[in-house]
Motif scaffolding. Structure first.
Motif, PDB file in Angstrom:
ATOM      1  N   HIS A 401       0.594  -1.342  -0.025  1.00 20.04           N
ATOM      2  CA  HIS A 401       0.145  -0.073  -0.002  1.00 20.04           C
ATOM      3  C   HIS A 401       1.090   1.262   0.314  1.00 20.04           C
ATOM      4  N   THR A 402      -0.112   2.052  -0.433  1.00 22.03           N
ATOM      5  CA  THR A 402       1.266   3.548  -0.905  1.00 22.03           C
ATOM      6  C   THR A 402       1.312   4.255   1.010  1.00 22.03           C
ATOM      7  N   CYS A 564      -8.734  -9.138   7.488  1.00 23.94           N
ATOM      8  CA  CYS A 564      -8.025  -9.283   6.606  1.00 23.94           C
ATOM      9  C   CYS A 564      -8.125  -8.855   5.549  1.00 23.94           C
ATOM     10  N   HIS A 565      -9.600  -8.300   5.419  1.00 17.90           N
ATOM     11  CA  HIS A 565      -9.850  -7.643   4.051  1.00 17.90           C
ATOM     12  C   HIS A 565      -9.929  -6.636   3.834  1.00 17.90           C
ATOM     13  N   PRO A 566      -9.178  -5.909   2.726  1.00 18.38           N
ATOM     14  CA  PRO A 566      -8.414  -4.481   2.776  1.00 18.38           C
ATOM     15  C   PRO A 566      -9.808  -3.548   3.153  1.00 18.38           C
ATOM     16  N   ARG A 567     -10.668  -3.727   2.933  1.00 18.44           N
ATOM     17  CA  ARG A 567     -11.554  -2.841   2.732  1.00 18.44           C
ATOM     18  C   ARG A 567     -12.378  -2.421   4.496  1.00 18.44           C
ATOM     19  N   ASP A 580      -9.662   2.951  -1.912  1.00 14.94           N
ATOM     20  CA  ASP A 580      -9.031   3.137  -3.437  1.00 14.94           C
ATOM     21  C   ASP A 580      -8.334   1.902  -4.144  1.00 14.94           C
ATOM     22  N   PRO A 581      -8.622   0.992  -4.263  1.00 12.93           N
ATOM     23  CA  PRO A 581      -7.984   0.108  -5.079  1.00 12.93           C
ATOM     24  C   PRO A 581      -6.407   0.186  -5.971  1.00 12.93           C
ATOM     25  N   ALA A 582      -6.702   1.280  -6.405  1.00 16.69           N
ATOM     26  CA  ALA A 582      -4.979   1.673  -7.545  1.00 16.69           C
ATOM     27  C   ALA A 582      -4.239   1.870  -6.580  1.00 16.69           C
ATOM     28  N   HIS A 583      -4.475   1.702  -4.682  1.00 21.68           N
ATOM     29  CA  HIS A 583      -3.125   2.600  -4.100  1.00 21.68           C
ATOM     30  C   HIS A 583      -2.654   0.973  -3.925  1.00 21.68           C
ATOM     31  N   PHE A 584      -3.184   0.171  -3.852  1.00 21.80           N
ATOM     32  CA  PHE A 584      -2.503  -1.265  -3.587  1.00 21.80           C
ATOM     33  C   PHE A 584      -2.280  -2.079  -4.692  1.00 21.80           C
ATOM     34  N   LYS A 585      -0.432  -2.130  -4.770  1.00 24.83           N
ATOM     35  CA  LYS A 585       0.152  -2.385  -5.337  1.00 24.83           C
ATOM     36  C   LYS A 585       0.386  -3.869  -6.457  1.00 24.83           C
ATOM     37  N   LEU A 591      -5.305 -11.805   2.198  1.00 24.67           N
ATOM     38  CA  LEU A 591      -4.900 -12.131   3.234  1.00 24.67           C
ATOM     39  C   LEU A 591      -4.217 -11.042   2.906  1.00 24.67           C
ATOM     40  N   PHE A 592      -5.106  -9.614   2.479  1.00 24.77           N
ATOM     41  CA  PHE A 592      -4.226  -8.425   2.705  1.00 24.77           C
ATOM     42  C   PHE A 592      -3.007  -8.069   3.977  1.00 24.77           C
ATOM     43  N   ASN A 593      -3.756  -8.263   4.708  1.00 18.71           N
ATOM     44  CA  ASN A 593      -2.278  -8.102   5.985  1.00 18.71           C
ATOM     45  C   ASN A 593      -1.788  -9.055   7.018  1.00 18.71           C
ATOM     46  N   THR A 594      -2.357 -10.864   6.383  1.00 15.32           N
ATOM     47  CA  THR A 594      -1.539 -11.820   6.966  1.00 15.32           C
ATOM     48  C   THR A 594      -1.448 -12.859   6.038  1.00 15.32           C
ATOM     49  N   PRO A 595      -0.332 -12.263   4.807  1.00 13.07           N
ATOM     50  CA  PRO A 595      -0.441 -13.574   3.547  1.00 13.07           C
ATOM     51  C   PRO A 595       0.290 -14.544   4.158  1.00 13.07           C
ATOM     52  N   TYR A 596       1.447 -14.810   4.637  1.00 14.25           N
ATOM     53  CA  TYR A 596       2.802 -15.613   4.955  1.00 14.25           C
ATOM     54  C   TYR A 596       1.534 -16.830   6.137  1.00 14.25           C
ATOM     55  N   THR A 597       0.936 -17.480   5.920  1.00 13.87           N
ATOM     56  CA  THR A 597       0.090 -18.113   6.975  1.00 13.87           C
ATOM     57  C   THR A 597       0.588 -19.613   6.827  1.00 13.87           C
TER      58      THR A 597
END
Length: 745
Positions: A401-402, A564-567, A580-585, A591-597
């Motif tokens: 995220h930006t 965990c959902h970005p919204r 704004d979805p454009a802010h997500f690279k 799994l926006f904030n816990t992807p390594y599970t």
């Protein structure tokens, strides 16, 4: 003697047996224990109304600084703990227990002497509720007493209540009374679906205690249960016990961090240092390794106590005719049998293994950068398994995220609580309203009291938020039931966390903060709280979280999915910024904030396998042999020689043969989330459907109700796929695009 009771007295008892707690517990009634349709006098809130002036958007600072100085209307009258007047003094604990026991004895007499009918079930549930009203409340107070005198009184009556429950569970006349209901065909025809479920639950609970067995076997059962409780308590105490080390053996480099994350408890003699496990979270690799290896070192006393506990449970299961302790424990769960659990774990491990291997390469790459003095290929040990995925999750959040760094800095307790309230308003039409407690209502003045309001029904319960650490407080993050909810009883629960709290920082407008993992834990426990608050069943025995573990963990795990959902995360942490979805690279993966599970999931599988095998029909010679073999065959973490991590695994007692429930519940929670909330986590229609589902507690057939909620009949393959698919999505969208070719080794 029972048959000498006068008929008139029994008739009166039958007429009034449904009035609990109005009859014997009339002294407990206060404006804080209303019926569902009534409200506290000082609030005057009705259905559809909420007071704006005390809304949950009051900051944590305001609550913390004003709680002990409150002079509002709610403090005009002195209350006992949690609004029960008798809990205002140590003497009152004994008075309440005396009245509770007297009332329960009268209910027991009526249950035994009355002919079988639907009223038998109601009185049986009233009996259970009478004890739970007392025991649930007193148990928390005993663990978190506001004074030494209260601690002594609550501890004594807590033991009395426990012993009384054991007497009831082994009362043959009670069992025969409830059994006569199931044997009476005419009565069975009058029972509804919920009545039959609670009847089977009562029978199962009593037969679990061997009540239906011959007297000599039953006496042996009671002896074993007492020994298990004693051994379990000792094992728990030993599992949390710090390690005593000579001061000269502790590296000097660790001592400056004694007041940081690592706790080095120095004795008065200043010759020994007591080490706990909090150093495994430290940023220095040698601190993590030293802490883990010493804290989880093999110990003969702990091994012997664990083997004693397992042997007693094994003997208990054989006494009541079960093949194993796991078989005994799983009969009433969603899984149903050890075979189903083991199949689930084996199949899940086979599916997740390739994803773990891919994730491990990235973790090794991160470790090599963290430990640049080592130019050999990194080896992952248990003290790496939690630390590096957590740091990589935070790194991904920042990179994806930006304004990722801002997101981590904004994890303030009051911001999160306000965001949680807004989320519940939008999805479930439920609001949290902060309320000044009555004088003497709380065990500590920093606890925040929330009244929970439904947009249509008005006041539906209370949540006490015990969020901050304090001296002598139980440091676990968990939920305590204070009062169970039914159609005629307003629920109350206590949400317990241990966030760091500093009065000086509040004066400087620096609010208490939480980590990313603490944020997930808070949402997990709030899922339990909402489940309990929404409970509106006919019987308290099936309300809210009172049900099988693998079912009760579904709402809590679902709330982890929400955060965990970005919204949802965006809304909770930064409500002033439009999504704004454009802010997500790298895309808006759920799994926006816990992807390594993946590695964490594999470790949970190993823990669950160990739990199953230790409670199987074949007792091991040594528990370490089972643990070492499972890690060797199923884990990508290398277990050091001479270690015994499971000696510290207290869930072996608390969740004996049921630790798999976390994975089982996660799979079903994922199914619900991806079918109902994936496209729109703020879907009000789906939220109201979920709310109606939670109101039913466990008073329904689990599988058919979940099928209806999800929208189709799902099987074990669907459950496993619900865990695997999000991890595969993250691998394809992010991990496969990362360059880890420049490896240090």
């Amino acid at each position: 003697l029972l048959y000498t009771i006068k008929f008139e007295r029994m008739k009166l008892l039958r007429q009034k047996s449904t009035l609990l707690p109005d009859r014997v517990f009339s002294f407990l009634k206060s404006k804080h224990v209303p019926q569902v349709t009534s409200f506290p006098d000082h609030c005057n809130y009705g259905p559809g109304s909420c007071p704006d002036k005390v809304y949950a958007h009051n900051t944590v600072k305001n609550i913390l600084t004003s709680a002990s100085k409150a002079t509002g209307d709610s403090n005009k009258h002195c209350s006992g703990l949690f609004g029960y007047p008798l809990l205002a003094s140590p003497k009152g604990f004994f008075q309440w227990w005396f009245l509770c026991e007297e009332h329960c004895n009268e209910l027991v007499q009526s249950i035994i002497l009355d002919p079988p009918s639907t009223m038998t079930l109601k009185m049986f549930d009233d009996l259970s509720n009478a004890i739970c009203l007392f025991a649930d409340c007193v148990k928390f107070i005993a663990d978190n007493p506001p004074s030494n005198k209260i601690a002594e009184a609550s501890a004594v009556v807590n033991v009395n209540a426990h012993n009384y429950v054991e007497i009831l569970n082994t009362n043959l006349f009670l069992y025969q009374a409830i059994k006569s209901v199931s044997d009476n065909k005419d009565v069975m025809l009058t029972l509804g679906e919920e009545d039959k479920i609670v009847l089977n639950s009562f029978l199962h609970d009593m037969e679990m205690s061997g009540i239906h067995l011959p007297i000599d076997i039953h006496e042996n059962y009671k002896t074993l249960m007492s020994a298990i409780a004693e051994s379990g308590a000792k094992f728990i105490q030993m599992s949390y016990q710090p390690v005593r080390l000579p001061a000269e053996n502790v590296p000097q480099a660790l001592k400056p961090y004694a007041n940081h994350k690592m706790k080095l408890h120095e004795s008065k003699a200043k010759q020994d240092i007591f080490l706990d496990n909090s150093g495994t979270d430290h940023f220095m690799p040698n601190v993590r390794e030293f802490t883990w290896t010493h804290f989880n070192e093999y110990n003969d006393d702990r091994e012997n106590e664990l083997m004693k506990l397992l042997t007693l449970r094994h003997d208990l299961s054989k006494t009541v005719g079960s093949d194993s302790y796991a078989d005994r424990e799983l009969k009433s769960t969603m899984a149903g049998s050890p075979e189903n659990v083991n199949n689930f774990l084996q199949n899940l491990h086979s599916e997740i293994k390739p994803l773990v291997e891919n994730e491990v390469e990235h973790i090794k790459f991160a470790k090599s950068g963290d430990e640049r003095h080592d130019f050999s290929e990194p080896t992952l040990y248990p003290w790496c398994g939690a630390y590096y995925p957590r740091t990589l999750n935070e790194k991904f959040l920042i990179e994806n995220h930006t304004q990722g760094e801002m997101f981590l800095d904004m994890l303030e307790v009051q911001t999160v609580m306000d965001g949680l309230n807004r989320f519940c308003e939008e999805v479930f039409q439920i609001s949290l309203v902060s309320e000044l407690p009555m004088m003497g209502e709380l065990v500590d003045d920093k606890i925040i009291k929330f009244a929970v309001f439904d947009a249509k029904e008005g006041l539906i319960g209370y949540i006490y938020a015990d969020l901050f650490e304090r001296k002598n407080k139980d440091s676990r993050t968990c939920l305590h039931t204070i009062r169970c909810g039914t159609k005629t009883q307003l629920p109350a629960v206590l949400l317990q966390c241990s966030f760091q709290y500093n009065e000086k920082s509040l004066i400087e407008w620096q609010y208490p903060k939480m980590s990313l993992s603490q944020l997930h834990t808070l949402f997990h426990e709030f899922g339990h709280a909402l489940h309990a608050i929404l409970g509106r069943t006919k019987y308290q025995n099936t309300s809210g979280t009172r049900g099988p573990t693998d079912f009760a963990e579904i709402p809590s795990t679902l709330f982890e999915n929400f955060i965990c959902h970005p919204r949802v995360y965006y809304s909770v942490i930064a409500p002033q910024c439009p999504f704004d979805p454009a802010h997500f690279k790298h895309g808006t993966s759920t799994l926006f904030n816990t992807p390594y599970t993946a590695l964490e999931t594999e470790t949970s599988i190993v823990y669950s396998m160990l739990d199953q095998q230790l409670h199987s029909s074949k007792l091991p010679r040594l528990t370490t042999e089972v643990s070492d073999r499972l890690f060797r065959d199923y884990s990508h973490l290398n277990m050091p020689d001479g270690s015994a991590w499971h000696h510290r695994f207290s869930h072996l007692y608390f969740y004996g043969a049921r630790y798999y429930s976390y994975l089982w519940s996660r799979s079903i929670a994922n199914l619900i989330f991806y079918n109902m909330f994936y496209e729109d986590p703020f879907n009000e229609s789906a939220g109201l459907q979920l709310k109606e589902f939670l109101k039913n507690g466990s008073s329904m057939d689990f599988k058919s109700s979940l099928d209806e909620l999800v929208g189709y009949k799902f099987g074990q393959d669907d459950m496993i796929g619900a865990i695997i698919e999000p991890l595969s999505e993250f691998k394809n969208a992010y991990l496969d695009k990362q360059d880890i070719s420049k490896k240090w080794w």
